[in-house]
Design a protein around this motif. Structure first.
Motif, mmCIF file in Angstrom:
data_model
loop_
_atom_site.group_PDB
_atom_site.id
_atom_site.type_symbol
_atom_site.label_atom_id
_atom_site.label_comp_id
_atom_site.label_asym_id
_atom_site.label_seq_id
_atom_site.Cartn_x
_atom_site.Cartn_y
_atom_site.Cartn_z
ATOM 1 N N SER A 20 -3.417 2.641 0.790
ATOM 2 C CA SER A 20 -4.285 2.911 -0.399
ATOM 3 C C SER A 20 -3.250 1.884 -1.368
ATOM 4 O O SER A 20 -1.675 2.374 -1.453
ATOM 5 C CB SER A 20 -4.650 3.661 -0.743
ATOM 6 O OG SER A 20 -5.082 3.747 -2.093
ATOM 7 N N ALA A 21 -3.991 1.073 -1.978
ATOM 8 C CA ALA A 21 -2.428 0.665 -3.097
ATOM 9 C C ALA A 21 -3.377 1.190 -4.009
ATOM 10 O O ALA A 21 -2.064 1.258 -5.572
ATOM 11 C CB ALA A 21 -3.381 -0.899 -3.580
ATOM 12 N N HIS A 58 0.686 -1.009 -0.245
ATOM 13 C CA HIS A 58 0.098 0.224 -0.191
ATOM 14 C C HIS A 58 0.985 1.201 -0.050
ATOM 15 O O HIS A 58 0.323 2.211 0.780
ATOM 16 C CB HIS A 58 -0.818 0.098 1.098
ATOM 17 C CG HIS A 58 -1.815 -1.068 1.286
ATOM 18 N ND1 HIS A 58 -1.533 -2.385 1.529
ATOM 19 C CD2 HIS A 58 -3.738 -1.256 0.835
ATOM 20 C CE1 HIS A 58 -2.484 -3.372 1.539
ATOM 21 N NE2 HIS A 58 -3.696 -2.644 1.021
#
Length: 323
Positions: A173-174, A160
């Protein structure tokens, strides 16, 4: 010498005795009333807020049904046994669907996890690895502390690479994150908002952590949580539309009336696509689902579940979603 009791007096004495199983029947009616009339219980600090207290543990009222049924059988009271049908039917109507598996078939476009990691977590690195192993592209964390933050950043960096932290809440978040914003919902709690640019379009993500509640001699103290919930609802009305996620630790269940303004436009992933109640707190013996994944604006839950326990006092909760 045994006194003589006339039949008339004997009949009067019988009328004075309570009906067999009367107490059991009364408790059954009370249980049924709690299940259907809890929104009208007193709320607010002046009354000790029994409404929020009952709504927090409302599914557990179902335990009264087998207990009352056994008591009715012991009393050999058909009337009491019939009265037990009232809470049984009320509970089945309210919570029966949750006993099945609400997950939908087909692929998912997005997996989300939210986890209150506990500010006293003795193993933040292990906790980070556990939530990353879920396969979630979006991971929201609450109760982050400066000493532990580095461990979360290191462990989640590879899977991430994009993340934001504001106060004690964070989002990993990716996908790229933009339009970050943080606004207070009470002076010491921030609401984090960001837009995740996923391959199928943007998703607005809110991460919230509402203040804790306390049960004491004065009742159920929820004033700070309730104020934060009102402010949260106002911030959500001001925010953008479209695909939106609201995740975090609400210190309240979706049945709690104080969260009704927040829930007005949102769907709870667990209630729509989960199996069971998805209880998340406390981790050792969960009694309430106070950690939520809520969605609106073109997001549909495919499945929802809790992850295995970490070193936190909460269980992580997860949901897979479809656009």
């Amino acid at each position: 010498m045994t006194p003589y009791v006339t039949p008339r007096r004997r009949g009067a004495a019988a009328r004075l005795r309570p009906p067999r199983g009367g107490a059991v029947a009364a408790l059954a009616v009370l249980s049924a009333l709690l299940l259907v009339a809890h929104p009208w219980l007193p709320g607010g600090p002046a009354s000790g807020n029994p409404r929020s207290l009952v709504q927090t543990f409302l599914p557990w009222t179902g335990l009264a049904v087998p207990v009352l049924a056994a008591a009715a059988l012991l009393r050999r009271s058909r009337g009491a046994l019939a009265a037990v049908l009232l809470p049984a039917l009320a509970w089945g109507w309210a919570y029966g669907p949750a006993l099945g598996d609400g997950s939908r078939g087909g692929p998912a476009d997005l997996i989300v996890v939210t986890h209150n990691v506990d500010d006293a977590n003795p193993d933040p690195a292990g906790t980070a690895r556990a939530v990353a192993a879920s396969g979630a592209q979006l991971i929201a964390l609450q109760e982050l502390t400066p000493p532990a933050l580095g461990a979360y950043e290191r462990e989640l960096a590879a899977s991430h690479p994009y993340h934001l932290v504001r106060g004690t809440v964070g989002l990993w978040s990716a996908f790229p994150l933009r339009d970050a914003d943080a606004t207070p919902i009470v002076p010491w709690r921030l609401l984090l908002r960001a837009t995740a640019d996923t391959p199928k379009g943007p998703v607005t993500v809110y991460v919230a952590h509402l203040p804790s509640v306390r049960l004491g001699t004065a009742g159920f103290a929820t004033e700070n949580r309730d104020e934060a919930a009102r402010n949260l609802a106002a911030r959500l009305r001001e925010g953008p539309g479209g695909r939106t996620l609201l995740v975090g630790d609400f210190n309240g269940t979706t049945a709690d009336s104080v969260l009704a303004p927040v829930m007005r436009d949102f769907t709870a992933a667990q209630e729509e696509a989960g199996a069971g109640f998805g209880l998340s707190w406390p981790a050792r013996f969960p009694v309430a689902r106070i950690d939520q994944i809520l969605l609106r604006g073109g997001l549909t839950p495919v499945s929802a579940w809790t992850l295995p326990a970490t070193a936190s006092d909460h269980l992580p909760v997860a949901a897979s979603l479809r656009y």
